[in-house]
Every structure is written in structure tokens, then in C-alpha cells.
Design an enzyme around this catalytic site. Sequence first.
Site, short mmCIF file in Angstrom:
data_model
loop_
_atom_site.label_atom_id
_atom_site.label_comp_id
_atom_site.label_asym_id
_atom_site.label_seq_id
_atom_site.Cartn_x
_atom_site.Cartn_y
_atom_site.Cartn_z
N LYS A 182 0.86 -1.18 0.00
CA LYS A 182 0.00 0.00 0.00
C LYS A 182 0.89 1.22 0.00
O LYS A 182 1.48 1.58 1.01
CB LYS A 182 -0.92 0.00 1.22
CG LYS A 182 -2.24 0.75 1.03
CD LYS A 182 -2.15 2.24 0.94
CE LYS A 182 -1.89 2.93 2.27
NZ LYS A 182 -1.91 4.43 2.08
N GLU A 258 9.49 1.23 11.37
CA GLU A 258 10.42 2.35 11.36
C GLU A 258 9.56 3.60 11.45
O GLU A 258 8.85 3.94 10.50
CB GLU A 258 11.28 2.35 10.09
CG GLU A 258 12.25 1.19 10.03
CD GLU A 258 13.10 1.18 8.76
OE1 GLU A 258 13.25 2.26 8.15
OE2 GLU A 258 13.59 0.11 8.40
N CYS A 292 13.25 11.06 8.18
CA CYS A 292 13.14 10.70 9.58
C CYS A 292 14.47 10.80 10.31
O CYS A 292 14.52 10.91 11.54
CB CYS A 292 12.57 9.30 9.72
SG CYS A 292 13.53 8.02 8.88
N GLU A 391 8.08 15.96 16.36
CA GLU A 391 8.67 15.87 15.03
C GLU A 391 7.92 16.80 14.08
O GLU A 391 6.71 16.63 13.85
CB GLU A 391 8.60 14.43 14.51
CG GLU A 391 9.30 14.24 13.18
CD GLU A 391 9.25 12.80 12.70
OE1 GLU A 391 10.25 12.35 12.11
OE2 GLU A 391 8.23 12.12 12.92
#
Length: 487
Positions: A182, A258, A292, A391
Site C-alpha cells: 500500500k 520504522e 526521519c 517531530e
Amino acid sequence: MQTVTKVKAINCLHFINGQFVESQNKKTFENINPATEEVLGTVAEGGKEEVDYAVAAAKRALDGPWKKMTLAERSKILRRIGDLILERQEELALLESLDTGKPVSLANKIDIPRAAYNFHFFADYITSVGTEAYQQDNQAIHYSYRRPVGVVGIIKPWNLPLLLLTWKLAPALGMGNTAVIKPAEWTPMTATVLMEICKEAGVPDGVVNLVHGFGPNSAGGAITEHPDVDAISFIGEPSTGTAIMKAAANSLKKLSYELGGKNPNIIFADSNLDEVIDTTIRSSFVNQGEVCLCGSRIYVERTIYEEFIQRFAERVRELKVGDPLTDGTDVGALVSKEHYDRVNSYIDIAKNDGATIVTGGKRPEGLSKGYFLEPTILIGLDRNSRCIREEIFGPVVTVTPFDMEEEVIMQANDTHYGLSATIWTNDLKRAHRVAHQIEAGITWVNTWFLRDLRTPFGGMKHSGIGRTGGMHSIDFYSELSNITIKL
């Protein structure tokens, strides 16, 4: 003036059992170019029905020609996929740039070559993997046998779409699994082309399947809840990871995560400041800060703090923000209006928290269309500010002075995240001492983003579950059985 090249409409279909197909209900959604806000094309919107078809195809393929292939034959197919990616590098780089807003030069230099290398690396690596064997005196021989996990659901992010998809798909296929993928709804194009490449490389029908759509109550949710999906590999936000874990619990799926990062970049006064600034420009703003691993929390020893701010800001102001398809562009557009608004909301938070904006913080002049934001440096924030703790995932960094080694270690670890860290020092003992105390899955000393694909990669705390790379990927995408032979 913006000069983003016009492209013809690109429509993305599902890929199920070796065929490109529409959704059963014919539903589609628009794919928007973040640099122009124009429609690139339509994307088939899948849901439970399409996922059911894809999983059934993947499950059948586990017992088909794929199962009968030797390791060497699968290795040859993986290598061919990598070769075909490189043959279509220019096309893939353009699609990646159009989808994400990143400079096409970056996609050409990093994203596409690394996507090919992921397949080339695991093509070689799987042929060198051994298993355990033990002789128990004269009583028995014990040895382990490695088999596929089964059907793997791969849910991938939008920031490095092809690079991160291939990072998961290559070892999954190498170990004989089948996959239902996906892609992120904002970046569907290179995943769609990869399906063409897999078919051309000789991957049997049903082994790789692609279903476009959204998350909860859509394709993503259907994959995570499906009882015949044996493992989930997910890269994305921690909140989504939590939702996937809950959905996967009923069928006890294997999980590899992750997730996010709020990574410290620790700069001691004895470091080489020229080298520090060169690398920190990259680690702060490459890919518009949508990585990231970006060092978004910069801590600078107070004796060089003012010099660092001055020199760093001068270099940041030189970065060219604009058309991702123009040579010389350093910073492109953020991936979507939703994300653009989110990143800008943190700049408002910083202002309310009393921050000083050293540079950036607004839309660049002359760019009236597209989701562009100047690279931004924030100083003067308290350690409890949301801009330091959360973040942002954009071209925004905070810079904070520190006095003592113990102080900066405490601040670096004062986060729910634990993905990566960078330490700058020419003191060898300090480098080891500090690195051992930083709570992160990967710590770089005097460098950033230097990767060896054999090494473990992953995060602590809210930054992930498990490790990938080398044997760690092989272990996740396979099941070990022990066989005992009595002598």
C-alpha cells in the site's frame, strides 16, 4: 517565476495477480503536484475488496512457481529488478520529483540509485546467508531451516517512496515471501512503475501486488486486519504504528516498524566547524527536511554558539528554494497542503513560545503556487516547547547552546524518540563516551547518513520496533525451524 514542466496526466491503477486493474467500484482520487498544485492524474481508490483479491493472489503464489525457485534463481530476479530500475532512472526520478516535490536532482542522485542498490545488495546477500548447526555429542545433530513468513503487507511512506519500498520489498522477495503493498496516497507513481519492472524481471503473477488507497477504513486498514497477512512492515508516524499494532493483534502478525525521529545533532567546540556546517546543511534541509533521520535538534557548545549561528544562517540563506525540476534547486516543495499547513503551524507555535527566527519561516518570494517554505532556523526555545519535543518533518530546525557534556546528553535523551543522533568532536574518548550514552538506534560521529546496508537500522522508544539491514532483514522476513536428527 515558477517553470515546472507540464506533464501529461499519469493515472495509477492497482496491480493484482500480475494485472493492472481498476477498483471494483471505479472510485478514484486526484494526485496533486505539490510544486504547482495542479492535478497529475488520478489514482484508483482501493479498499477491502481489492485487498481481499490481492491477499488471495499472494497466498496462492506462495505455493506456485515462486516456491519452486532456487535461491540463485530468486537472486537473479532481484538483480534484474535493480538493473531495470537503473535503466528507467531518469523516468523514475522525474515521477518521484513530481509526486513528492523534491528536487529531481536529489531523486537522480539518491532515491533511484539507492532503490536499485537495495535490490542488488539483497540479491548478493541472500546467497551468502547460512543457518545454525550443532552436534550434541554423539546423540544428535541439530540444524535450522529457513522458510518464508508468508504474505507480507508493506505500508510505505511518502518522503522517500521508491527507496523505502525497495528497502522492504527486496529482502521480503529474497526470502521467498509474497507481498501486498500500500503506497502512500500522496506518492503513488513510482510504486506503480515498480510493478511493471517486477513483471518484466520475471516475478511470477501474484507474488507482488499493489493496492492504492488510504489508511483506516480503506486499503491500509484492510491489509493490517486481514487474517491471511502474516507480517506487516510499516514506515511512518508513531500514531499510525499504534493503530496498526492494535489491528494486527487479533491475528498475531509479525511487525517491523520504522517510525519518527527527533534527532539530536551535538556539536562540540573542538570539532571542525567547516565540516560541521557543510554536513549540517544537508542533515537539516535535504529533501525539505522530510527525512526521519534529519538532525532537527541542534545542540552547540556555548563557546562556538554565536559563530555557528552566524555561519550556519549565512549558508542557509544561500539555499535555492523553487522549481524541483530546475537545475540548482536545493529545496523543493513540501509534499501536500495538509503537511505544509502542519509545518507552518509549528512556526506559529515557536513564535508564541518566544522563539527568534534567525532566517526563513515564510513562503519564498516569487512562489505564489506550490507548498514552498524557506529553510528555517529557530533559537531561544525552552526545552519543553513543542517545536523541540515533537517531530516537525519539514525544513525547520532548532538550535540550542549547551555548556557541559552531561547536560547535552540529558537534553538529547529527553524525548520519546530514539532513532538517530550525530556527534561532532575530534576527541576520540569523548566520541565513544557520548555515543554510548545516547539513546538512539544509530549514532553517527563526524558524519551523517553514512550507511552500510549490512548494519542494523531502526529506532528505540517511539521510533520503531525491530531492526532491518543485513541479517536483521533476513530474520524478519523468514521463519527458522530447528530440525533434530538422532544419531
